[in-house]
Design a protein around this motif. Structure first.
Motif, mmCIF file in Angstrom:
data_model
loop_
_atom_site.group_PDB
_atom_site.id
_atom_site.type_symbol
_atom_site.label_atom_id
_atom_site.label_comp_id
_atom_site.label_asym_id
_atom_site.label_seq_id
_atom_site.Cartn_x
_atom_site.Cartn_y
_atom_site.Cartn_z
ATOM 1 N N TYR A 194 0.841 -1.205 0.000
ATOM 2 C CA TYR A 194 0.000 0.000 0.000
ATOM 3 C C TYR A 194 0.876 1.256 0.000
ATOM 4 C CZ TYR A 194 -3.622 3.282 1.550
ATOM 5 O OH TYR A 194 -4.475 4.339 1.657
ATOM 6 N N ARG A 195 1.939 1.230 0.809
ATOM 7 C CA ARG A 195 2.848 2.388 0.837
ATOM 8 C C ARG A 195 3.491 2.612 -0.522
ATOM 9 N NH1 ARG A 195 4.289 0.926 5.988
ATOM 10 N NH2 ARG A 195 6.144 -0.230 5.359
ATOM 11 N N GLN A 196 3.858 1.491 -1.174
ATOM 12 C CA GLN A 196 4.494 1.621 -2.495
ATOM 13 C C GLN A 196 3.504 2.189 -3.509
ATOM 14 O OE1 GLN A 196 5.999 -2.386 -2.894
ATOM 15 N NE2 GLN A 196 8.064 -1.724 -2.338
ATOM 16 N N ILE A 197 2.248 1.739 -3.436
ATOM 17 C CA ILE A 197 1.232 2.269 -4.344
ATOM 18 C C ILE A 197 1.080 3.774 -4.107
ATOM 19 C CG2 ILE A 197 -1.215 2.206 -4.973
ATOM 20 C CD1 ILE A 197 -1.213 -0.761 -4.137
ATOM 21 N N GLN A 198 1.073 4.143 -2.823
ATOM 22 C CA GLN A 198 0.870 5.561 -2.493
ATOM 23 C C GLN A 198 2.002 6.460 -2.975
ATOM 24 O OE1 GLN A 198 -0.042 5.198 1.736
ATOM 25 N NE2 GLN A 198 -1.976 6.246 1.316
ATOM 26 N N GLN A 199 3.208 5.863 -3.099
ATOM 27 C CA GLN A 199 4.314 6.682 -3.609
ATOM 28 C C GLN A 199 4.014 7.172 -5.022
ATOM 29 O OE1 GLN A 199 7.987 4.505 -3.263
ATOM 30 N NE2 GLN A 199 7.723 4.283 -1.042
ATOM 31 N N LEU A 200 3.322 6.319 -5.798
ATOM 32 C CA LEU A 200 3.002 6.718 -7.171
ATOM 33 C C LEU A 200 1.611 7.348 -7.268
ATOM 34 C CD1 LEU A 200 4.427 3.665 -9.148
ATOM 35 C CD2 LEU A 200 5.322 5.982 -9.106
ATOM 36 N N LEU A 201 0.702 6.890 -6.415
ATOM 37 C CA LEU A 201 -0.684 7.384 -6.455
ATOM 38 C C LEU A 201 -1.059 7.846 -5.047
ATOM 39 C CD1 LEU A 201 -2.070 4.221 -8.301
ATOM 40 C CD2 LEU A 201 -1.610 6.408 -9.406
ATOM 41 N N PRO A 202 -0.660 9.065 -4.662
ATOM 42 C CA PRO A 202 -0.810 9.507 -3.262
ATOM 43 C C PRO A 202 -2.257 9.467 -2.767
ATOM 44 C CG PRO A 202 0.556 11.022 -4.516
ATOM 45 C CD PRO A 202 -0.025 10.078 -5.500
ATOM 46 N N ALA A 203 -3.223 9.646 -3.642
ATOM 47 C CA ALA A 203 -4.607 9.719 -3.182
ATOM 48 C C ALA A 203 -5.293 8.354 -3.177
ATOM 49 C CB ALA A 203 -5.387 10.681 -4.064
ATOM 50 N N TYR A 204 -4.507 7.299 -3.454
ATOM 51 C CA TYR A 204 -5.147 5.994 -3.645
ATOM 52 C C TYR A 204 -5.755 5.435 -2.361
ATOM 53 C CZ TYR A 204 -5.870 1.137 -4.845
ATOM 54 O OH TYR A 204 -6.442 -0.093 -5.043
ATOM 55 N N ILE A 205 -7.023 5.017 -2.435
ATOM 56 C CA ILE A 205 -7.685 4.291 -1.341
ATOM 57 C C ILE A 205 -8.291 3.037 -1.969
ATOM 58 C CG2 ILE A 205 -9.612 4.304 0.298
ATOM 59 C CD1 ILE A 205 -7.866 6.346 1.286
ATOM 60 N N PRO A 206 -8.015 1.857 -1.407
ATOM 61 C CA PRO A 206 -8.566 0.630 -2.000
ATOM 62 C C PRO A 206 -10.101 0.646 -1.995
ATOM 63 C CG PRO A 206 -6.945 0.121 -0.304
ATOM 64 C CD PRO A 206 -7.206 1.566 -0.216
ATOM 65 N N GLN A 207 -10.698 -0.050 -2.927
ATOM 66 C CA GLN A 207 -12.156 -0.103 -3.030
ATOM 67 C C GLN A 207 -12.730 -1.331 -2.322
ATOM 68 O OE1 GLN A 207 -14.139 2.377 -4.393
ATOM 69 N NE2 GLN A 207 -12.120 3.351 -4.251
ATOM 70 N N GLU A 208 -11.879 -2.300 -2.063
ATOM 71 C CA GLU A 208 -12.347 -3.563 -1.497
ATOM 72 C C GLU A 208 -12.428 -3.446 0.036
ATOM 73 O OE1 GLU A 208 -13.272 -6.463 -2.764
ATOM 74 O OE2 GLU A 208 -13.165 -7.603 -0.886
ATOM 75 N N GLY A 209 -13.627 -3.718 0.591
ATOM 76 C CA GLY A 209 -13.861 -3.530 2.023
ATOM 77 C C GLY A 209 -12.888 -4.284 2.909
ATOM 78 N N GLU A 210 -12.720 -5.580 2.657
ATOM 79 C CA GLU A 210 -11.825 -6.397 3.488
ATOM 80 C C GLU A 210 -10.401 -5.859 3.462
ATOM 81 O OE1 GLU A 210 -12.013 -8.668 5.646
ATOM 82 O OE2 GLU A 210 -14.022 -9.552 5.439
ATOM 83 N N VAL A 211 -9.978 -5.417 2.268
ATOM 84 C CA VAL A 211 -8.620 -4.890 2.128
ATOM 85 C C VAL A 211 -8.480 -3.625 2.973
ATOM 86 C CG1 VAL A 211 -6.985 -3.848 0.511
ATOM 87 C CG2 VAL A 211 -8.255 -5.900 -0.155
ATOM 88 N N CYS A 212 -9.509 -2.745 2.913
ATOM 89 C CA CYS A 212 -9.468 -1.509 3.694
ATOM 90 C C CYS A 212 -9.365 -1.824 5.182
ATOM 91 C CB CYS A 212 -10.733 -0.679 3.455
ATOM 92 S SG CYS A 212 -10.786 0.031 1.822
ATOM 93 N N TYR A 213 -10.187 -2.788 5.647
ATOM 94 C CA TYR A 213 -10.181 -3.122 7.072
ATOM 95 C C TYR A 213 -8.801 -3.641 7.494
ATOM 96 C CZ TYR A 213 -10.847 -5.578 11.416
ATOM 97 O OH TYR A 213 -10.691 -6.002 12.710
#
Ligand SMILES: [Zn+2]
Ligand SMILES: [Zn+2]
Length: 451
Positions: free
Chosen positions: A362-381
């Motif tokens: 998630y941190r690596q994704i955020q380095q490229l996409l700072p505003a990224y929030i996952p859409q999948e509920g379980e993943v978010c939890y």
């Protein structure tokens, strides 16, 4: 020696005429259905280089060549045949036959060693191979020897000793080439043909001289060793001398076979080392990785992308390939494709039980996409829980905020908002935490009414 274009330290085993490149087994595309290999780069069929490029030269391999007969069945054969031959040789007539038989068995077996080695098999062949056809072989060899001696005597009488000894030297020099040719063709007539002998000598080139030198040295050491084993008991001496010469014979034939194996390309004879590196058919995933690695080294990023996408369309659940695809997207900074893939990747990692890696991804994704929030509920939890446990309360709140719009799983929502309330408590935001708990109560009521 040529090396793989993509692995500069690895000897090449294939050649693409279309690209003019040499590659190793890893960097070429094997077919599941046939022996054919294709170029990863252009798709053209490849030419095998045989083992010609990977074989160690025979003069670097002498230790192994000398140890070749040192295995129990071969040593037993050598000892038994030598002892029996020596014992029987003291009986008239039977002795001659026994000696012929012993010599026949050994010559036959030595030729089998030459053939097997030429094919790339570095383990001595089955000793049963020695019992058939040995007598005929030795008779042929003796007749040939008689013919050579008679021819020599004839020449010496009518042409002169000078020319005869010169020719004799030439004949001696041709003996290894003759033996190699005979082992490969099984025909004395074609093996004694000067054209064939010359072809073998020129294919091997200068190292043919090394081969002659080594054979000469071995012959001399047989004589020297035979002198050392002389004892009072005649048959023991005979046995020991015979053991020595038979051992050396196997070694010499093995060495000649090795020369064929090493020079198979110029000799027009192809074989592969059978001991270790027979290329195995790889799994689709292994092949994809190898293909991708070639495409990356060639700088063909579009090809890399299409290879991964094609594969993951078929095998979306492959974690290993998904990991490499993610790594490629992350390293190449491809935001567009990463945004596409991030959600399903996080979900797959969670499904496969890799909770501990989620936060890093998630941190690596955020380095490229700072505003990224996952859409999948379980993943978010799960991510929020990881954040909470790591003391990142803001991160936890951010992930859960608005989750009711993404998921209808009430149990999950209850768990998530309770977690959010605890995070808000930690952040000293009592008011918002209370609202959160209110939401949880509503959700619980809803859950009760459903059940
Ligand atoms: Zn390679
Ligand atoms: Zn090619």
């Amino acid at each position: 020696m040529e090396y793989c274009k993509y692995h500069p330290l690895k000897p090449a085993t294939w050649y693409c005429a279309a690209c003019d490149t040499h590659t190793c087994d890893d960097c070429s595309d094997e077919s599941v259905y046939s022996d054919e290999r294709r170029c990863f780069h252009c798709g053209a069929p490849l030419e095998s280089l045989g083992a010609a490029y990977t074989v160690e030269p025979f003069w670097h391999h002498l230790k192994e060549i000398f140890r070749y007969p040192l295995n129990p069945p071969v040593m037993t054969l050598i000892l038994v045949v030598s002892a029996l031959g020596a014992l029987l040789s003291f009986i008239p007539i039977i002795g001659v036959v026994a000696m012929l038989l012993a010599a026949g068995i050994f010559t036959k077996y030595s030729f089998r060693c030459l053939e097997e080695t030429a094919e790339g098999n570095m383990v001595p062949p089955d000793i049963q191979d020695a019992y058939q056809g040995g007598l005929i072989l030795i008779v042929k060899m003796i007749l040939l020897l008689v013919a050579v001696v008679l021819g020599g005597a004839f020449l010496a009488t009518f042409v002169g000793t000078g020319i005869t000894s010169l020719l004799g030297m030439l004949v001696l020099f041709s003996v290894p080439a003759f033996l190699i040719s005979y082992a490969l063709t099984d025909s004395i007539l074609s093996a004694v043909h000067p054209g064939n002998i010359l072809r073998i000598i020129s294919a091997v080139g200068m190292p043919y001289g090394i081969l002659i030198g080594l054979i000469f040295l071995m012959g001399t050491s047989v004589d020297v060793l035979s002198y050392f084993v002389i004892t009072d008991a005649e048959w023991i001496t005979a046995t020991l001398q015979s053991v020595i010469s038979n051992y050396y014979m196997v070694v010499m034939f093995h060495m000649m076979g090795y020369v064929v194996f090493q020079y198979q390309e110029p000799l027009g004879f192809y074989a592969r080392a059978r001991t270790a590196d027979i290329p195995q058919v790889r799994t689709q995933a292994e092949k994809l990785k190898a293909h991708v690695s070639v495409a990356v080294k060639e700088g063909q990023y579009d090809k890399v992308i299409s290879l991964y996408r094609e594969y993951l369309n078929r095998q979306a659940d492959d974690v290993g390939i998904s990991d490499s695809w993610f790594e490629f997207l992350y390293r190449s900074g491809n935001r567009e494709l990463l945004a596409d893939f991030a959600g399903s990747y996080l979900k797959l990692k969670l499904k496969k039980g890799c909770q501990d890696q989620l936060s890093l991804i998630y941190r690596q994704i955020q380095q490229l996409l700072p505003a990224y929030i996952p859409q999948e509920g379980e993943v978010c939890y799960q991510l929020a829980l990881n954040c909470f446990n790591a003391g990142d309360y803001t991160g936890a709140v951010r992930l859960i905020n608005g989750l009711q719009k993404k998921s209808r799983d009430i149990a999950l929502l209850i768990r998530s908002f309770l977690l959010m309330a605890k995070a808000l408590d930690e952040l000293q935001k009592g008011e918002q935490a209370a609202k959160c708990r209110q939401l949880v109560t509503q959700l619980q009521r809803k859950a009760d009414s459903v059940s």
